[in-house]
Write a protein that holds these residues in place. Structure first.
Motif, mmCIF file in Angstrom:
data_model
loop_
_atom_site.group_PDB
_atom_site.id
_atom_site.type_symbol
_atom_site.label_atom_id
_atom_site.label_comp_id
_atom_site.label_asym_id
_atom_site.label_seq_id
_atom_site.Cartn_x
_atom_site.Cartn_y
_atom_site.Cartn_z
ATOM 1 N N SER A 119 -5.842 5.501 8.407
ATOM 2 C CA SER A 119 -5.571 6.273 9.626
ATOM 3 C C SER A 119 -4.077 6.410 9.883
ATOM 4 O O SER A 119 -3.625 7.395 10.479
ATOM 5 C CB SER A 119 -6.252 5.619 10.834
ATOM 6 N N GLU A 120 -3.285 5.416 9.433
ATOM 7 C CA GLU A 120 -1.831 5.450 9.605
ATOM 8 C C GLU A 120 -1.141 6.278 8.521
ATOM 9 O O GLU A 120 0.063 6.520 8.616
ATOM 10 C CB GLU A 120 -1.270 4.028 9.574
ATOM 11 N N TRP B 19 -11.980 -3.192 7.894
ATOM 12 C CA TRP B 19 -11.447 -2.679 9.159
ATOM 13 C C TRP B 19 -9.959 -2.359 9.003
ATOM 14 O O TRP B 19 -9.502 -1.278 9.380
ATOM 15 C CB TRP B 19 -11.688 -3.727 10.243
ATOM 16 N N PHE B 20 -9.202 -3.313 8.410
ATOM 17 C CA PHE B 20 -7.769 -3.079 8.261
ATOM 18 C C PHE B 20 -7.488 -1.977 7.239
ATOM 19 O O PHE B 20 -6.542 -1.195 7.404
ATOM 20 C CB PHE B 20 -7.033 -4.359 7.869
ATOM 21 N N ALA B 21 -8.285 -1.886 6.185
ATOM 22 C CA ALA B 21 -8.110 -0.807 5.211
ATOM 23 C C ALA B 21 -8.273 0.550 5.887
ATOM 24 O O ALA B 21 -7.499 1.493 5.629
ATOM 25 C CB ALA B 21 -9.114 -0.961 4.070
ATOM 26 N N GLY C 175 0.817 -1.213 0.000
ATOM 27 C CA GLY C 175 0.000 0.000 0.000
ATOM 28 C C GLY C 175 0.849 1.259 0.000
ATOM 29 O O GLY C 175 0.530 2.235 -0.692
ATOM 30 N N GLY C 176 1.955 1.235 0.737
ATOM 31 C CA GLY C 176 2.857 2.380 0.743
ATOM 32 C C GLY C 176 3.484 2.621 -0.617
ATOM 33 O O GLY C 176 3.648 3.773 -1.047
ATOM 34 N N VAL D 138 -0.768 5.198 5.468
ATOM 35 C CA VAL D 138 -0.240 4.283 4.447
ATOM 36 C C VAL D 138 -1.030 4.452 3.153
ATOM 37 O O VAL D 138 -0.466 4.492 2.055
ATOM 38 C CB VAL D 138 -0.308 2.814 4.931
ATOM 39 N N LEU D 139 -2.341 4.551 3.268
ATOM 40 C CA LEU D 139 -3.225 4.806 2.132
ATOM 41 C C LEU D 139 -3.811 6.205 2.272
ATOM 42 O O LEU D 139 -4.028 6.701 3.388
ATOM 43 C CB LEU D 139 -4.359 3.780 2.073
ATOM 44 N N ALA D 140 -4.077 6.826 1.143
ATOM 45 C CA ALA D 140 -4.662 8.164 1.144
ATOM 46 C C ALA D 140 -6.132 8.116 1.556
ATOM 47 O O ALA D 140 -6.806 7.086 1.392
ATOM 48 C CB ALA D 140 -4.537 8.786 -0.246
ATOM 49 N N PRO D 141 -6.660 9.212 2.101
ATOM 50 C CA PRO D 141 -8.093 9.272 2.411
ATOM 51 C C PRO D 141 -8.935 9.122 1.139
ATOM 52 O O PRO D 141 -8.421 9.122 0.024
ATOM 53 C CB PRO D 141 -8.262 10.663 3.026
ATOM 54 N N LYS D 142 -10.228 8.989 1.355
ATOM 55 C CA LYS D 142 -11.189 8.826 0.253
ATOM 56 C C LYS D 142 -10.768 7.659 -0.634
ATOM 57 O O LYS D 142 -10.572 7.785 -1.849
ATOM 58 C CB LYS D 142 -11.328 10.123 -0.552
ATOM 59 N N ALA D 143 -10.673 6.506 -0.007
ATOM 60 C CA ALA D 143 -10.200 5.296 -0.678
ATOM 61 C C ALA D 143 -11.263 4.741 -1.625
ATOM 62 O O ALA D 143 -12.417 5.184 -1.646
ATOM 63 C CB ALA D 143 -9.815 4.250 0.363
ATOM 64 N N LEU D 144 -10.834 3.764 -2.415
ATOM 65 C CA LEU D 144 -11.689 3.058 -3.364
ATOM 66 C C LEU D 144 -11.768 1.602 -2.939
ATOM 67 O O LEU D 144 -10.745 0.965 -2.676
ATOM 68 C CB LEU D 144 -11.108 3.164 -4.777
#
Length: 303
Positions: free
Chosen positions: A186-187, A179-181, A158-159, A189-195
């Motif tokens: 929140s960490e 939940w993990f996504a 993901g990073g 690692v992934l940008a907000p407003k995910a797909l």
């Protein structure tokens, strides 16, 4: 809960997949040209996104070869048909155990376990707008096969996606994957407003009954974009269910080989059928440009 249908819907066509379907239908594409041609036909039929795996051209066996992905990418990008490209990054996490009494060593036939960098090599070179991130480890259909995606592996991949500017499509096969996504967002690692792609009815993930489906939908954050699919004869009912629940849709030969009982489908025919359902529900179809704008995607050529 009142219905809140999605009035502007994008269709993803999942072109060939990584299952052993290559000999079960004459329309499952194998070579890069066949895969690209099928993707282009699906785009012309109304798909805004095409989701592509690759296969060995002679045998149809699923492959991770970077050169095959590059050929597919270049054929689609140079075709004159605009479409958002979504490449799988799910390969390379396949673990097949030995017998129930002697699970180790692993069965070499079917086991394909590699590191994050190798799993992402084709994404780095081809630079699609989207690539998939299967957000959990799961018992997957066969008796001794495990689809393996550890938290550490997912954070690493993901990073890499975030750094590359390639948007992850979070493939969620159960609520814990969502939940993990959310944890990875929140960490940072992934940008907000995910797909998110909600994967329903895949043994042994979330069953495709509507109660479970709505539990999955209700676990997607309100500002995330999402889509959903189910398998086989349930593919088209889930087109309607997803639109009515506020989402987008996925169809294609990765998930279903039949247009109707006894009739093998092409990807374009499945997209056409899904498009009719979407429009009959009173919604419009989004084009690739609309999707790039909505999801913040950048179209690039391979390196």
């Amino acid at each position: 809960m009142p219905l809140a249908p999605n009035r502007h819907v994008f269709i993803t066509a999942a072109i060939t997949g990584s299952g052993s379907t290559q000999d079960r239908s004459p329309h499952v594409p194998r070579s890069p040209k066949q895969i690209a041609d099928s993707a282009i036909d699906a785009a012309k039929a109304g798909a805004a996104i095409v989701h592509c795996h690759v296969r060995e051209p002679e045998t149809g066996v699923p492959s991770r070869k970077v050169e095959l992905y590059r050929e597919v990418t270049e054929l689609i990008r140079s075709s004159g048909t605009d479409v958002v490209l979504n490449l799988t990054a799910g390969m390379g996490g396949d673990m097949v155990f030995g017998s129930t009494e002697q699970p180790l060593p692993l069965n070499s036939e079917g086991t394909d376990m590699v590191g994050a960098t190798e799993r992402m090599a084709h994404v780095v070179e081809c630079l699609p707008e989207i690539c998939t991130l299967d957000c959990g480890t799961m018992n997957f259909a066969e008796a001794d096969y495990v689809m393996t995606n550890t938290p550490g592996m997912l954070r690493a991949m993901g990073g890499m996606m975030t750094e590359l500017g390639v948007k992850p499509e979070i493939e969620a096969f159960d609520t814990g994957h969502l939940w993990f996504a959310q944890q990875m967002v929140s960490e940072g690692v992934l940008a907000p407003k995910a797909l998110v792609q909600l994967c329903m009815g895949v043994p042994w993930g979330a069953p495709n009954d509507l109660n479970t489906f709505m539990a999955m939908v209700n676990n997607v954050p309100a500002d995330w974009a999402w889509s959903a699919f189910s398998l086989g004869r349930d593919q088209m009912p889930y087109v309607a269910a997803s639109v009515l629940a506020g989402g987008n849709v996925r169809v294609g030969l990765e998930d279903n080989l039949m247009l109707e009982k006894g009739v093998f489908a092409t990807n374009a025919q499945l997209v056409e059928k899904a498009a009719r359902i979407v429009m009959d529900l009173g919604s419009s179809l989004m084009g690739p440009g609309d999707v790039r704008s909505k999801l913040g995607l950048t179209k690039r050529m391979p390196k």
